[in-house]
Scaffold this motif. Sequence first.
Motif, mmCIF file in Angstrom:
data_model
loop_
_atom_site.group_PDB
_atom_site.id
_atom_site.type_symbol
_atom_site.label_atom_id
_atom_site.label_comp_id
_atom_site.label_asym_id
_atom_site.label_seq_id
_atom_site.Cartn_x
_atom_site.Cartn_y
_atom_site.Cartn_z
ATOM 1 N N ILE A 481 29.563 10.261 5.633
ATOM 2 C CA ILE A 481 28.753 11.226 4.873
ATOM 3 C C ILE A 481 27.625 10.483 4.154
ATOM 4 N N LYS A 482 27.961 9.329 3.562
ATOM 5 C CA LYS A 482 26.930 8.528 2.865
ATOM 6 C C LYS A 482 25.811 8.144 3.838
ATOM 7 N N ASP A 483 26.198 7.673 5.027
ATOM 8 C CA ASP A 483 25.198 7.253 6.017
ATOM 9 C C ASP A 483 24.325 8.430 6.425
ATOM 10 N N TYR A 484 24.966 9.603 6.593
ATOM 11 C CA TYR A 484 24.236 10.789 7.033
ATOM 12 C C TYR A 484 23.204 11.196 5.975
ATOM 13 N N VAL A 485 23.644 11.209 4.705
ATOM 14 C CA VAL A 485 22.738 11.640 3.627
ATOM 15 C C VAL A 485 21.578 10.646 3.504
ATOM 16 N N LEU A 486 21.890 9.361 3.655
ATOM 17 C CA LEU A 486 20.842 8.340 3.556
ATOM 18 C C LEU A 486 19.826 8.519 4.688
ATOM 19 N N GLU A 487 20.339 8.763 5.880
ATOM 20 C CA GLU A 487 19.453 8.894 7.030
ATOM 21 C C GLU A 487 18.634 10.181 6.951
ATOM 22 N N ARG A 488 19.301 11.266 6.552
ATOM 23 C CA ARG A 488 18.643 12.584 6.555
ATOM 24 C C ARG A 488 17.714 12.759 5.351
ATOM 25 N N TYR A 489 18.143 12.287 4.159
ATOM 26 C CA TYR A 489 17.373 12.566 2.946
ATOM 27 C C TYR A 489 16.858 11.322 2.242
ATOM 28 N N GLY A 490 17.216 10.125 2.736
ATOM 29 C CA GLY A 490 16.764 8.899 2.075
ATOM 30 C C GLY A 490 17.433 8.688 0.719
ATOM 31 N N LEU A 491 18.574 9.338 0.476
ATOM 32 C CA LEU A 491 19.233 9.217 -0.825
ATOM 33 C C LEU A 491 20.528 8.431 -0.688
ATOM 34 N N LYS A 492 20.757 7.537 -1.677
ATOM 35 C CA LYS A 492 22.047 6.845 -1.679
ATOM 36 C C LYS A 492 22.982 7.655 -2.572
ATOM 37 N N VAL A 493 24.104 8.137 -2.018
ATOM 38 C CA VAL A 493 25.018 8.933 -2.839
ATOM 39 C C VAL A 493 26.340 8.189 -2.978
ATOM 40 N N SER A 494 26.990 8.439 -4.112
ATOM 41 C CA SER A 494 28.272 7.763 -4.353
ATOM 42 C C SER A 494 29.410 8.658 -3.874
ATOM 43 N N GLN A 495 30.605 8.052 -3.825
ATOM 44 C CA GLN A 495 31.802 8.800 -3.442
ATOM 45 C C GLN A 495 31.999 9.971 -4.408
ATOM 46 N N LEU A 496 31.700 9.705 -5.693
ATOM 47 C CA LEU A 496 31.875 10.739 -6.714
ATOM 48 C C LEU A 496 30.953 11.934 -6.431
#
Length: 512
Positions: A481-496
Motif C-alpha cells: 500500500i505504501k509503494d502504491y501511494v508513493l507511486e500514485r500520489y508521490g506521498l510517503k505514508v506511514s503504517q499508522l
Amino acid sequence: MVEKNKLYTIEITDIASDGNGVGAVDGFTVFVPMAAKGDIADVLIVKVLSRYAIGRLMSLKSPSPYRTEPECPHFRRCGGCHLQHMDYAAQLDIKRGFVEAAMRRIGGFENFRCDAMLGMEKPYRYRNKCIFPIGADKNGKTVSGFYARRSHEIIPIIDCLMGDEANSRIVSAVTEYMSENGIKPYDEQAHSGIVRRVFIRSAKHSGEIMVVISVNANNLPRRERLIKKLREASGNIASIYININKEKTNSVLGSENKLIFGCPTISDTLCGVNFNISPVSFYQVNPYMTEKLYAKALEFADISDGDEVIDIYCGIGTISLAAAKRAAAVTGIEISPQAIEDARINAAQNNITNAAFIADSAENAMPRLISGGARPDIVILDPPRKGSDEKTLNAIIAAAPKRIVYISCNPSTLARDAKHLAASGYTPHRAAAVDMFPHTCHVETVCLLSKLKSSEHIEVELNMDELDLTAAEKKATYQEIKDYVLERYGLKVSQLNIAQVKRKYGIIEREN
Ligand code: SAH
C-alpha cells in the motif's frame, strides 16, 4: 478583500499550469511565483485584479515538504525551468494533476484519471535541441545564454543542465569567432548587428550534432575560421548551417538555410527506426521520453495486421513509421512540406513501403480523404499546442475508427477536443501523462478514445459469494500500500496513516 502592498500568510495548496503557486486569502485566489505546493509563506500582494491577485513570496513560515534546493544556480532568474524547487516526485504528481484537472474542468470528464505518469530516471541533460540568443551586455561585450523570466535580457549561462554538455563549448566557439573577427551581435531594438542566435540539435543515439547560426545578413565573413573553431569545440559536429533571418521578428529562424559544412541532415534512431532530421523539421526534444511516449501510443493503438492507420500532424513521420511496422498501411498528414520530404526519405531508408505521406493541413486533407472513402481503423493525432480543429475532428468522427489515440502537449486543448469527440461517442478510456520536459511546467499526454460497441462489449454479472477473495485480499501488505501511494500520489505514508484510513472505511485491519 485582498489589499495591494499588504502582507498575508498564505498556504500554497496547488501549482497553476504556468508553474506559479496558488493560494487564497478569504477565498480570493492569489498566484505566487516561485512558491512550492505545501509552503506556508508570508506573501506581499503586488497586484489585485478582478478575479485574482498576484503576490511576491517574502519569507517561508513553514517550507513545503516537497521543497528541494534547485540543481541549477540560475533557476530563479532564468525563465527556462519552473519547478526545480520541488522534488521530482512532486513535479510528476503536479503534472498528472494538470492533465486530470483539465479533463475534469474543460472536458467535463468527472472521474478522469491518468493510469500512468511516466517520468525520467535521471531528469537532466535530456534536451536534444537548445537555442541560445546572442546579444551584447551593458559594456557592449558579446554575450550568450538564456532569456530571463518574462524578458529579453540575456543571462550569460551557457551550460544549461537540461541540455547537452557540448553546448557550452559550441556557443563559446561562436562568440570567440565573433570577437576575434569583429562581428557584432544582433541588437533587437535597433535591428542592427549580425549574429542573432545559435541553434544546436544533437542526435542522442548517433551523437551527431547540427549547428545553425541565425544571422541578420546574407552570409558570415571568414566562415572557414568559424567552421574550424566549431569542429575543435566538438568532434561530433556533422552539419553547420547559416540561417538567414533579416526580418524584424522574434521568430527563431528565418526561411533560408545555407549549408556551410557537412551533411544536410543528422540522423537519430527512435523505436528502432532511423530518422534524418533537417534544421526546420519538428523533432521531439526529449528522445528518452519520446520512445516511452510512442510505445504508449502504440500500446493504446493496439494495431493488428490488417489495420489501416492515419497519423495526423505526423512531422517527419516518427510515429507513422513505427506504426507501419505493425499496420497494413499508414498515411501521415503534415503541413510542413520539408518535414514530409524528410518523412518520405525516412520511409525509403528504412525500407518501409506501406507508409504514404500527404503535405497538407489536417483540416484540408482529413475531410478530403474521408469523403474520398478512406476508413482508417485507427487514427493517431499529435497536434501543436493549439490543438486540433472542428473540421479535422469531424472528419475523424465521420471515418468511424475503432480507436483514436490523441497525443497532446497541452492538456487544455486535449480536454476541449476530447469533449468534442465525446459528443459523438468517442470517450477517453485510458491516458498516460509523460514527462517530456522535466523541471518545466509542460506535460505531454497520450489518451485513448473509443466507442464501446455492443458487439464487442459484454456485460458480466458476478456473484461475490462465488469468488474466493480471501487470498487476494490478504495480498495487499502495508508495504504494498505504501509503494502504491508513493507511486500514485508521490506521498510517503506511514503504517499508522494506512490503519487510520482503513478504520475510517470499515476495512478490517491486518487482513486486507
Ligand atoms: N507527431 C510528430 C510531430 C508532432 S508536432 C512527432 O511526434 O514528432 C505537431 C506537428 O503538426 C508539427 O510537425 C507541425 O508542423 C504540424 N502542424 C501544425 N499545424 C498543422 C496543421 N494545421 N495541419 C497539419 N499539420 C500541422
